[in-house]
Design a protein around this motif. Sequence first.
Motif, PDB file in Angstrom:
ATOM      1  N   ALA A 177       0.830  -1.208   0.000  1.00  0.00           N
ATOM      2  CA  ALA A 177       0.000   0.000   0.000  1.00  0.00           C
ATOM      3  C   ALA A 177       0.866   1.261   0.000  1.00  0.00           C
ATOM      4  CB  ALA A 177      -0.929  -0.012   1.219  1.00  0.00           C
ATOM      5  N   LEU A 178       1.916   1.260   0.805  1.00  0.00           N
ATOM      6  CA  LEU A 178       2.802   2.430   0.881  1.00  0.00           C
ATOM      7  C   LEU A 178       3.530   2.662  -0.443  1.00  0.00           C
ATOM      8  CD1 LEU A 178       4.165   1.774   4.456  1.00  0.00           C
ATOM      9  CD2 LEU A 178       2.858   3.795   3.759  1.00  0.00           C
ATOM     10  N   LEU A 179       3.883   1.576  -1.123  1.00  0.00           N
ATOM     11  CA  LEU A 179       4.505   1.719  -2.444  1.00  0.00           C
ATOM     12  C   LEU A 179       3.555   2.422  -3.397  1.00  0.00           C
ATOM     13  CD1 LEU A 179       6.632   1.118  -4.624  1.00  0.00           C
ATOM     14  CD2 LEU A 179       5.583  -1.149  -4.882  1.00  0.00           C
ATOM     15  N   GLU A 180       2.293   1.987  -3.420  1.00  0.00           N
ATOM     16  CA  GLU A 180       1.319   2.617  -4.300  1.00  0.00           C
ATOM     17  C   GLU A 180       1.079   4.080  -3.933  1.00  0.00           C
ATOM     18  OE1 GLU A 180      -0.062   1.437  -7.038  1.00  0.00           O
ATOM     19  OE2 GLU A 180       1.111  -0.404  -6.830  1.00  0.00           O
ATOM     20  N   MET A 181       1.286   4.421  -2.660  1.00  0.00           N
ATOM     21  CA  MET A 181       1.136   5.811  -2.212  1.00  0.00           C
ATOM     22  C   MET A 181       2.408   6.620  -2.451  1.00  0.00           C
ATOM     23  SD  MET A 181      -0.827   4.932   1.382  1.00  0.00           S
ATOM     24  CE  MET A 181      -0.868   6.644   1.976  1.00  0.00           C
ATOM     25  N   GLU A 182       3.451   5.940  -3.006  1.00  0.00           N
ATOM     26  CA  GLU A 182       4.743   6.557  -3.316  1.00  0.00           C
ATOM     27  C   GLU A 182       5.463   7.033  -2.063  1.00  0.00           C
ATOM     28  OE1 GLU A 182       4.903   9.097  -6.762  1.00  0.00           O
ATOM     29  OE2 GLU A 182       2.992   8.322  -7.518  1.00  0.00           O
ATOM     30  N   GLN A 183       5.193   6.367  -0.949  1.00  0.00           N
ATOM     31  CA  GLN A 183       5.932   6.611   0.292  1.00  0.00           C
ATOM     32  C   GLN A 183       7.021   5.542   0.386  1.00  0.00           C
ATOM     33  OE1 GLN A 183       3.437   7.131   3.765  1.00  0.00           O
ATOM     34  NE2 GLN A 183       1.895   8.278   2.605  1.00  0.00           N
ATOM     35  N   PHE A 184       8.096   5.752  -0.376  1.00  0.00           N
ATOM     36  CA  PHE A 184       9.069   4.693  -0.622  1.00  0.00           C
ATOM     37  C   PHE A 184       9.854   4.306   0.637  1.00  0.00           C
ATOM     38  CE2 PHE A 184       8.687   7.012  -4.762  1.00  0.00           C
ATOM     39  CZ  PHE A 184       7.862   6.066  -5.354  1.00  0.00           C
ATOM     40  N   ASP A 185      10.273   5.274   1.416  1.00  0.00           N
ATOM     41  CA  ASP A 185      11.030   4.948   2.628  1.00  0.00           C
ATOM     42  C   ASP A 185      10.188   4.091   3.577  1.00  0.00           C
ATOM     43  OD1 ASP A 185      13.424   6.212   1.990  1.00  0.00           O
ATOM     44  OD2 ASP A 185      12.691   8.160   2.677  1.00  0.00           O
ATOM     45  N   SER A 186       8.947   4.473   3.747  1.00  0.00           N
ATOM     46  CA  SER A 186       8.068   3.706   4.634  1.00  0.00           C
ATOM     47  C   SER A 186       7.782   2.317   4.066  1.00  0.00           C
ATOM     48  CB  SER A 186       6.747   4.460   4.851  1.00  0.00           C
ATOM     49  OG  SER A 186       6.974   5.693   5.492  1.00  0.00           O
ATOM     50  N   ALA A 187       7.635   2.226   2.748  1.00  0.00           N
ATOM     51  CA  ALA A 187       7.413   0.930   2.113  1.00  0.00           C
ATOM     52  C   ALA A 187       8.614   0.018   2.313  1.00  0.00           C
ATOM     53  CB  ALA A 187       7.136   1.108   0.623  1.00  0.00           C
ATOM     54  N   ILE A 188       9.814   0.583   2.160  1.00  0.00           N
ATOM     55  CA  ILE A 188      11.049  -0.189   2.360  1.00  0.00           C
ATOM     56  C   ILE A 188      11.117  -0.696   3.796  1.00  0.00           C
ATOM     57  CG2 ILE A 188      13.572   0.004   2.497  1.00  0.00           C
ATOM     58  CD1 ILE A 188      13.305   2.015   0.099  1.00  0.00           C
ATOM     59  N   THR A 189      10.818   0.168   4.745  1.00  0.00           N
ATOM     60  CA  THR A 189      10.862  -0.226   6.151  1.00  0.00           C
ATOM     61  C   THR A 189       9.860  -1.339   6.448  1.00  0.00           C
ATOM     62  OG1 THR A 189      11.555   1.995   6.822  1.00  0.00           O
ATOM     63  CG2 THR A 189      10.578   0.592   8.525  1.00  0.00           C
ATOM     64  N   ALA A 190       8.655  -1.210   5.912  1.00  0.00           N
ATOM     65  CA  ALA A 190       7.620  -2.233   6.150  1.00  0.00           C
ATOM     66  C   ALA A 190       8.049  -3.581   5.574  1.00  0.00           C
ATOM     67  CB  ALA A 190       6.296  -1.793   5.547  1.00  0.00           C
ATOM     68  N   CYS A 191       8.602  -3.580   4.369  1.00  0.00           N
ATOM     69  CA  CYS A 191       9.037  -4.840   3.754  1.00  0.00           C
ATOM     70  C   CYS A 191      10.212  -5.453   4.501  1.00  0.00           C
ATOM     71  CB  CYS A 191       9.408  -4.609   2.290  1.00  0.00           C
ATOM     72  SG  CYS A 191       8.001  -4.245   1.225  1.00  0.00           S
ATOM     73  N   GLN A 192      11.154  -4.628   4.921  1.00  0.00           N
ATOM     74  CA  GLN A 192      12.290  -5.139   5.681  1.00  0.00           C
ATOM     75  C   GLN A 192      11.827  -5.725   7.017  1.00  0.00           C
ATOM     76  OE1 GLN A 192      14.707  -1.562   5.738  1.00  0.00           O
ATOM     77  NE2 GLN A 192      15.933  -2.237   3.987  1.00  0.00           N
ATOM     78  N   THR A 193      10.858  -5.082   7.649  1.00  0.00           N
ATOM     79  CA  THR A 193      10.311  -5.613   8.901  1.00  0.00           C
ATOM     80  C   THR A 193       9.615  -6.942   8.656  1.00  0.00           C
ATOM     81  OG1 THR A 193       9.974  -3.339   9.673  1.00  0.00           O
ATOM     82  CG2 THR A 193       8.856  -5.100  10.894  1.00  0.00           C
TER      83      THR A 193
END
Length: 624
Positions: free
Chosen positions: A315-331
């Motif tokens: 969802a964060l990727l689609e919202m273009e919030q890349f840093d948050s998307a990266i953090t969520a995937c790494q978690t």
Amino acid sequence: MYRYQLLIWIYVLLVTIGHTTVASEKVTPLFAQGIQELNNGQLDAAVETFSRVTTIAPDFADAYYHLGLVYYQKAEFRKAIKAFTHTLEFLPRDIDALIKLGLASHKAGNVDVIDVPDKRALYEQAAKAYQSALEIQPHNVEALNNLGLTYQELGRFDEAIAVYERGLIVSPDLPQLRVNLATARDLHAGTYSLAAYQHYQEGMRATRTGRTVAAIAAWKQAIVKSPKYLQAHLQLAGLYFENGEYESAISIYLSAIALVSDSNPSESGGTADLFYNLGNSYLYANQLESAVTAYQQAVELNPEIVSAWANMGTALLEMEQFDSAITACQTALKANTSAISSGKGSRVSPSQLSTIEFTLNTAQDIKSGKYTMQAYHIWRRGVSARNSGDTFAALKLWEQAVALNPRYAMAHENLAWVYFNLKRFDEAIQACKTVQTIRPNPQIAQLLVFARELKAGKYPFTAYQLWEQGRRASAAGNLETAVTLLSEAIATGPEFTAAYNTLAWLYADKLGTHLSEAERLARRARELAPDATHIHDTLGWILYKQGRYREALNAFEQVLAHTSNNPEYLYHASLAAMKEGQSSQALRYLTKVIALDKRFIQRAQTQSEFDVIRFSPEFRSLIP
């Protein structure tokens, strides 16, 4: 947890019951014919046959009993009741006939009548049959369970609880009894009403037979009768989600969360799952901010829900919030590794893990400027076109994506496969080379080899197609088919290296047979491609399977001299070292394996080769 309260039903089709009156020679073959018809599912014929038997021999109890079985299968419960009653006139203490009479009476009360007094009369009849059975066999679990269900229908919840508890003394590990006991306690406590429960069961029966509209209507009625009936909410929301009615699913999940929060605020685990399902509904409804909020609430309550972190990243990727998307995937990846290491918590499947890694790589690539969000969306449209079977539309979209962003590795990779399958080998080769300069991967490296070999005419395209079919058959567990297809690939393309290697690996790793033939195939593959490290690994694995551990270890060490960071090769070397008594060397290899890929922890936990050192501090530090 969904609760399924099912009547226990045991078919007795081949064995006659009790001590019946001896039938005449004329009746015996006719009765045997009825049994065969019943077993073959020829129910109408069986009714006619057993009816003829009872006409000829009116005291033939087994004929009435089996006639009752046929009517029960035909859902003609009133007629089944009559047949079982006739059986009991001759065999009043027969347990099977008593239980079947109870079942038929219960079913008739469920589906045959609307009038409440008639329903109660049928349930009372069922209860009386089960009680009679228990007077003869006090510990009959089937009769105890079914009597409890009948007491529930009659609203006699105290008695239902007592009967289930008796059943659990006899069979303490029977899940059905525990589920039914929990239901009876809920009904006794007023968690939901009997009418609501009956609607709930109606919905469960409807959904099992694919009657979606009826299931939705039944669960809605259950909620009307008992607005706090959580299981009805969950079933309804889940069905809405499966049907793509996401707004309706969202509404019901919100109601369910409010119910759990009001009734049991400390129930964080269940509430976390509800927020996760709510997040999925928002995500599919393209309400991305709400989806992220729901996933955040889920992981606050239970940080180990890997899928919640992963979907939040999407969802964060689609919202273009890349840093948050990266953090969520790494978690998500860390939580998955932790679940594998500890053996606790939820873990994701290999395909889900690949999706997480893809989302992570996409967010990192877009953030670093390798390609734009616009190119990514064009690529996604290409994937949708391919999945719907429109290869040429997909090709055009992926060409647009790489024209927009020339360093878009995934788009080049997709193009490589399309060009290859269209036999446009020059373009496939160029696309593969581009991928390998941007983000090398072994699949594209192998595709590049295939494209070059096919362009040079080393073997026909048919040989490749047979190999691909064989590889897929092997992955699906259809090993005999895979052997046939791979053998045909070799016959069609005698210089097709991959076919030799794949068949050799199949024999050694999956079948564990034909090891001499596997060795011959692997050595032939090595002759054709002497620099291919994966073929050397295959040969080493075959030697290992043959018990030639010193030769196997030498082969793996030669492989690692050229490719030192492949976890599969390192793991094979660690096993061979263990067999050679070199436990220190095995631990060094295993340490590198775990550092490269935590998924090998799960394999090592059950690998018998490590039993010798399993409880050593060095091994335990690697494999909990």
